[in-house]
Design an enzyme around this catalytic site. Sequence first.
Site, short mmCIF file in Angstrom:
data_model
loop_
_atom_site.label_atom_id
_atom_site.label_comp_id
_atom_site.label_asym_id
_atom_site.label_seq_id
_atom_site.Cartn_x
_atom_site.Cartn_y
_atom_site.Cartn_z
N GLY A 1 -9.70 181.27 66.69
CA GLY A 1 -10.09 180.03 67.31
C GLY A 1 -9.02 179.36 68.14
CG ASP B 1 -10.31 186.35 67.28
OD1 ASP B 1 -10.28 185.19 67.74
OD2 ASP B 1 -11.36 187.00 67.20
CG HIS C 1 -14.00 184.94 63.68
ND1 HIS C 1 -14.20 183.87 64.51
CD2 HIS C 1 -13.28 185.83 64.38
CE1 HIS C 1 -13.64 184.11 65.67
NE2 HIS C 1 -13.07 185.28 65.62
CB SER D 1 -10.08 187.34 62.61
OG SER D 1 -11.05 186.38 62.92
NE ARG E 1 -11.62 174.96 69.46
CZ ARG E 1 -11.57 175.10 68.15
NH1 ARG E 1 -10.42 174.97 67.53
NH2 ARG E 1 -12.65 175.38 67.46
#
Length: 81
Positions: A36, A34, A4, A2, A38
Amino acid sequence: MSNHGGRQLDGTVSPLRVLPAIVKASPSVPVMIDSGFRRGTDVLKALALGAAFVFIGRPFNYAAAVAGEVGVRKGHHAAAR
């Protein structure tokens, strides 16, 4: 894997860019990503690059913000079709 918080850093590498190398380096470990996601096409790209699982939370957060539990349930059923 990720990133993030990575959007606040100027020199962060995109998780999709390094995903194939991570998958190759750990062939016996299912790699989950993971970052973002969409759209369904983003998920397909990650799967094509070797991810075993793609987490998608943001669309469900938006659905919950707009319509609460009903929005999340409705979005889940739409995604399952």
